[in-house]
Write an enzyme that holds these catalytic residues in place. Sequence first.
Site, PDB file in Angstrom:
ATOM      1  N   CYS A  34      22.066  23.922  -1.557  1.00 38.86           N
ATOM      2  CA  CYS A  34      22.511  22.913  -1.347  1.00 38.86           C
ATOM      3  C   CYS A  34      23.644  23.400  -2.562  1.00 38.86           C
ATOM      4  O   CYS A  34      24.228  23.303  -3.545  1.00 38.86           O
ATOM      5  CB  CYS A  34      21.469  21.968  -1.842  1.00 38.86           C
ATOM      6  SG  CYS A  34      22.721  20.105  -2.202  1.00 38.86           S
TER       7      CYS A  34
ATOM      8  N   CYS B 104      18.997  15.125  -5.688  1.00 39.41           N
ATOM      9  CA  CYS B 104      19.848  15.134  -5.211  1.00 39.41           C
ATOM     10  C   CYS B 104      20.830  14.675  -5.169  1.00 39.41           C
ATOM     11  O   CYS B 104      20.758  12.784  -4.691  1.00 39.41           O
ATOM     12  CB  CYS B 104      20.371  15.903  -3.649  1.00 39.41           C
ATOM     13  SG  CYS B 104      21.337  16.512  -3.194  1.00 39.41           S
TER      14      CYS B 104
ATOM     15  N   TYR C  76      33.302 -11.641  31.124  1.00 41.43           N
ATOM     16  CA  TYR C  76      32.401 -10.700  32.221  1.00 41.43           C
ATOM     17  C   TYR C  76      30.800 -11.323  32.008  1.00 41.43           C
ATOM     18  O   TYR C  76      30.201 -10.780  33.173  1.00 41.43           O
ATOM     19  CB  TYR C  76      32.414  -8.670  32.246  1.00 41.43           C
ATOM     20  CG  TYR C  76      32.419  -9.500  30.094  1.00 41.43           C
ATOM     21  CD1 TYR C  76      31.808  -9.089  29.474  1.00 41.43           C
ATOM     22  CD2 TYR C  76      33.665  -8.674  29.833  1.00 41.43           C
ATOM     23  CE1 TYR C  76      31.616  -8.833  28.275  1.00 41.43           C
ATOM     24  CE2 TYR C  76      33.240  -7.990  28.682  1.00 41.43           C
ATOM     25  CZ  TYR C  76      32.350  -8.486  27.901  1.00 41.43           C
ATOM     26  OH  TYR C  76      32.583  -7.850  26.553  1.00 41.43           O
TER      27      TYR C  76
END
Length: 689
Positions: free
Chosen positions: A417, A441, A235
């Site tokens: 959290c 974290c 294409y």
Amino acid sequence: MKTSDLTELEAASELAYLAKKISELNKAYYLNDAPLVTDAEYDELKRRNEEIERLFPHLIRKDSPTNLVGATIIADDFKKIKHAVPMLSLANIFSDPEITDFVVRLKKFIDLDNSADFEFMAEPKLDGLSFSALYINKKFVQGATRGDGQVGEDITENLKQIKYLPLELKGDDVPEKIEIRGEVIMNKADFLALNELQEQKKLKPFANPRNAAAGSLRQLDPRVTGRRNLSLFGYTYGTVSELKWSSQSEFLQKITEWGFPVSPEVRLCKNITELREFFAQLGEKRPFLPYDIDGAVYKVNRLDYQNRLGFVARAPRWAIAHKFPPEKAQTLLENIRIQVGRTGILTPVADVTPINVGGVLVSHATLHNDDEIKRKDIRINDTIIIQRAGDVIPQITGVVLSKRPADSTEFVFPTTCPVCGSAVIQDDTAVAKRCSGGLFCPAQIVESLKHFVSRDTLNIDGLGDKIITSFYEKGWVKRPSDIFNLEQNYGQQIVKLEGWGDKSASNLFSSIQKVANATPLDKFIFALGIPEIGQATARLLASTYLSIEHFLAQMKLAIDPTSNAYLELINIDSIGPVIATKITTFMSGQHNLEEIDNLLAVMNITPFIKVESNSVLSGKTVVFTGTLETMTRNEAKAKALSAGAKVAGSVSSKTDYVIQGADAGSKAQKAIELGIQVITETEFSEMIK
Ligand code: IVH
């Protein structure tokens, strides 16, 4: 020695030897087409290996040659091929009005009258795997996958196995060198048959025809590709020695004449109405087509218009993919859990009873944020409507209230959290909630580490998501810089991990070393994970500051919003005060600065290399003012960028040229005061030629 006389130690060592030996022989045979031994000798080694494995099943290695028969043989072993012309992707649209927006936008960009002829080639968007096939003197000489768009994998031998790929093009007007690009696909019927076979062999079925096509093409044993019944269509094109066509329709016509398959579903459309018709008809045909498609692609037909329109980031401005609407299904919402991302954003994720949505088994969906759950009144145990479009994460669009059970429960968003226990705060720029733990974290650290090594950043081979997470859990990698000390500190342990061995460990260490020896500045800036700084902005920053030293020094100065460094930063196209503050905030974090120092102690960051350009504008900073006559402002900007120039919004001592159109205002005046060269539009056109 007879197998039954082997001690355990001897058996293990012989299995290791055989794994290595057989893998070398495989490569010589399959990849280099140059067998090192006779078939009988090869079979004897395989037989010996199987016999030892039968007697000592607990010693069977992960890289056992028995496992490799007919399966994927380590994809990393493909040779890499740099694309002469990058293989791009397409921007997407999802709705009818966006067709008009697209056409009107392009016409405006090149200043075409609304009534002027503007044709599009409309094609099906084939859902497979893109490839490039290079022909020299009509002969097929090299095949490659898209890879990251810049560098792909050598699949020459695999492509040769696809019966639709012409090994030689026919005709008198084939350019000496031409790279035809297209999509390798697997027909739906072949996909179903293959999965039946997989099941019989107790192997995992493929999720959809696209995955099956990809898995079948990227086989180190090209004979496996040959057995899988793949198809392909062309294409577009990459490098070409001589352009023999002036439109996309002529290109498709030519390659058809040369014997290259083109989808029969393509159509030339004269206007928006015809594009609409094409899309509607394609959607109706979709279930009856032998292969999967996921939308239509519209391409400006004339090449001269395509050239004027150019590119935006990694996609052509002159083409767009119009995706089919997402497929939907109903299922049960079993649970909602919270995922913590790289920048601390908490995303609720729905676990649902697995269900087939448009051919893919879905068991999770994103819920975006708390507001979304409340707005849609989504409760646990509800029957929900789930939808999926392409590769996008499945979404929940709504609840079937008539099916709501008495025990449905509302979800309560956590205030701490779930990973580190820090307080959850409201994000300043979005509706999202964020964990305030930062790099305290573990979830945020793991996500940052994954980002740091991922394909678009440092691209460390052999250090995927799972491995980096397990190294973090073991305490071996707590911050990015630890990666570069892995071999020294934990080399011995890594070799002994389950599934690892000398070869995989040494491959990992050498890919880490490769990255340590030379990492381009733009990749490094992106890898740092500065909030809001994506790949394109990282590249802009790198192209402005060029070296890591200069970048860091300027960012330190830019912390002061009255400094020249700050002004220079916000003068970069697409960086405004919000993003600038994200950068300077990141750059003033003590922890971040320390980590950058750690990284610079072990990594060599190579300066940004400008794209080679003969243009006199290369490396210059230009400012446009007034109305241009032969092109629009956007077109002029794009042209300047592709000539290697930087485009700034206002005149400063850093400006090299001011391009003055009609009715220019104060910018031209300021340029004259600063002694900066003011040029006309004609002079600019000459420069970018
Ligand atoms: S043209 C410069 N035409 O879609 C233009 N791409 O989302 C680049 N694709 O990477 C591609 N059908 O793999 C083009 N008729 C079509 C296509 C097509 C499928 C794929 C291709 C590309 C991806 C972008």
